[in-house]
Design a protein around this motif. Structure first.
Motif, PDB file in Angstrom:
ATOM      1  N   SER A  79       0.961  -1.308   0.090  1.00 37.37           N
ATOM      2  CA  SER A  79      -0.146  -0.100  -0.824  1.00 37.37           C
ATOM      3  C   SER A  79       0.757   1.447  -0.088  1.00 37.37           C
ATOM      4  O   SER A  79       1.670   1.108   0.896  1.00 37.37           O
ATOM      5  CB  SER A  79      -1.033   0.155   1.380  1.00 37.37           C
ATOM      6  N   ILE A 138      -7.782   2.451  -1.680  1.00 38.24           N
ATOM      7  CA  ILE A 138      -7.309   0.415  -0.574  1.00 38.24           C
ATOM      8  C   ILE A 138      -8.836  -0.116  -0.484  1.00 38.24           C
ATOM      9  O   ILE A 138      -8.598  -1.687  -0.240  1.00 38.24           O
ATOM     10  CB  ILE A 138      -6.547   1.059  -0.002  1.00 38.24           C
ATOM     11  N   ILE A 177      -1.297  -6.557   4.773  1.00 39.62           N
ATOM     12  CA  ILE A 177      -1.419  -5.827   4.108  1.00 39.62           C
ATOM     13  C   ILE A 177       0.615  -4.796   4.694  1.00 39.62           C
ATOM     14  O   ILE A 177      -0.131  -4.702   5.426  1.00 39.62           O
ATOM     15  CB  ILE A 177      -1.940  -4.612   3.984  1.00 39.62           C
ATOM     16  N   SER A 186      -4.792   5.735   3.549  1.00 40.54           N
ATOM     17  CA  SER A 186      -4.835   4.972   3.732  1.00 40.54           C
ATOM     18  C   SER A 186      -4.761   4.142   5.228  1.00 40.54           C
ATOM     19  O   SER A 186      -5.447   3.238   4.597  1.00 40.54           O
ATOM     20  CB  SER A 186      -3.685   4.484   2.731  1.00 40.54           C
ATOM     21  N   SER A 193      -2.932  -1.731  -4.034  1.00 37.82           N
ATOM     22  CA  SER A 193      -3.489  -1.080  -3.338  1.00 37.82           C
ATOM     23  C   SER A 193      -4.864  -0.513  -4.419  1.00 37.82           C
ATOM     24  O   SER A 193      -5.659   0.442  -3.637  1.00 37.82           O
ATOM     25  CB  SER A 193      -3.305  -0.036  -2.569  1.00 37.82           C
TER      26      SER A 193
END
Length: 375
Positions: free
Chosen positions: A15, A22, A41, A50, A94
């Motif tokens: 990410s 996302i 993740i 995020s 992402s």
């Protein structure tokens, strides 16, 4: 049923600054009909929302890690792979998403055929508003729709036309990473292409026609990897690194099956003649990046000529002596690119706009923006 401690599949989402997308990416994994997975993740010190979005999910299959300092996409992905516990590894960007049924279709193939090491799929290109892009909107909208090939044929495709595989569509046996190592952190633009060139030398792959991935293309003004001279230069340099070692560890059988139609000599060839064919292969490229291949080819031929036995093979089997080599080195400069007609063609085409056989570099910058960029 999901085995949280020992999942069969590890899904990794690197990410970075995709707070707007996302959530959709994570949800597309959690709703898969195949459920025996963990979702790792790893956030690379995003400066947007995020982390806040990721933190709203509380599914026990999710393992969330965040970096305090930006490490770059290659390090982020490698970190996720090291954390993984599954036998198979999947990747999702992402800002992309999956269609339902992706994992189940791929797991079935790997479970049933131990000879296949990686399963890829086709992908739909989408814009920032989730609208599907067709070829009229995006000239490379079908670039990931590839027929299945044998190893030699894939390598021939890569050598002459470069990458055409959708990285975030993969489901790969984790053991392949153990054999080859992880993604090269010394490559910023093309680490996935380097990985495929090496893995395809000794494993079989399958490409599914179904577009199980929704591959997002962001507008140019949002690209952290913009079309800059620095990125173009790095792209060419990394391509040089990859192509210089392209035929290393390629068996004679695979080389012959994939490249025989380009050989200078027909019939049954000796080991020495196959070495010569590998070197001559670099002179078969006729496009805007041909000078990169020719640089490598000159060095390969020079190395062969330094070995008396191979120098004799070049002369007797290919009528290639010092005279022919000196003609090449006298007509092509290793350093002064500005005077070379191939490079002048690149400059001219860059000024005049997009050309068909420039697609790789433009697409690679898009892919890099999504998968292998640094903050």
């Amino acid at each position: 049923m999901n085995n949280i401690q020992n999942p069969k599949v590890s899904v990794i989402i690197p990410s970075y600054n995709h707070g707007d997308y996302i959530k959709e990416a994570i949800e597309s994994v959690l709703v898969q009909d195949y459920t025996d997975f963990e979702l790792i993740i790893v956030d690379d010190a995003s400066s947007d929302q995020s982390v806040e979005v990721i933190s709203t999910f509380h599914d026990p299959r999710i393992k969330f890690h965040k970096f305090i300092e930006n490490k770059g996409a290659v390090e982020t992905l490698n970190y996720g792979i090291k954390l993984s516990r599954g036998n198979y590894i999947a990747l999702l960007n992402s800002d992309d998403s999956w269609e339902k049924g992706k994992l189940s279709a791929q797991v079935k193939i790997l479970d049933e055929d131990p000879q296949i090491g990686i399963v890829f799929t086709n992908a739909s290109f989408i814009d920032e508003n989730n609208q599907i892009l067709n070829k009229k909107d995006y000239p490379w909208a079908d670039v990931f729709l590839q027929p299945n090939r044998e190893s030699g044929e894939w390598l021939e495709k890569f050598f002459f036309e470069l990458n055409c595989i959708c990285h975030p569509s993969m489901l790969i046996r984790k053991e392949l990473y153990s054999r080859h190592d992880l993604y090269n952190p010394g490559l910023r633009q093309l680490p996935d292409f380097s990985m495929w060139v090496n893995l395809f030398k000794y494993t079989n792959i399958r490409v599914l026609e179904e577009p199980f991935v929704r591959f997002r293309i962001l507008s140019q003004d949002r690209n952290t990897s913009a079309d800059t001279s620095i990125n173009r230069t790095r792209n060419r340099n990394e391509l040089y690194f990859i192509m210089h070692d392209f035929f290393d560890n390629v068996s004679d059988e695979i080389f012959i099956k994939g490249f025989q139609k380009h050989f200078r000599k027909s019939g049954l060839l000796s080991q020495e003649e196959l070495l010569c064919e590998r070197a001559f292969m670099y002179f078969n490229i006729q496009n805007e990046i041909a000078h990169i291949y020719k640089l490598i080819g000159i060095k390969k031929i020079n190395d062969l000529m330094a070995i008396p036995k191979l120098k004799t093979v070049l002369e007797e089997s290919y009528n290639f002596s010092d005279k022919e080599f000196f003609e090449i080195t006298g007509s092509f400069s290793l350093f002064d690119y500005g005077e070379h007609p191939v490079v002048n063609t690149v400059i001219k085409s860059a000024k005049s706009g997009l050309r068909k056989n420039q697609f790789f570099f433009k697409l690679a910058r898009k892919l890099y923006h999504k998968m292998f960029r640094q903050g």
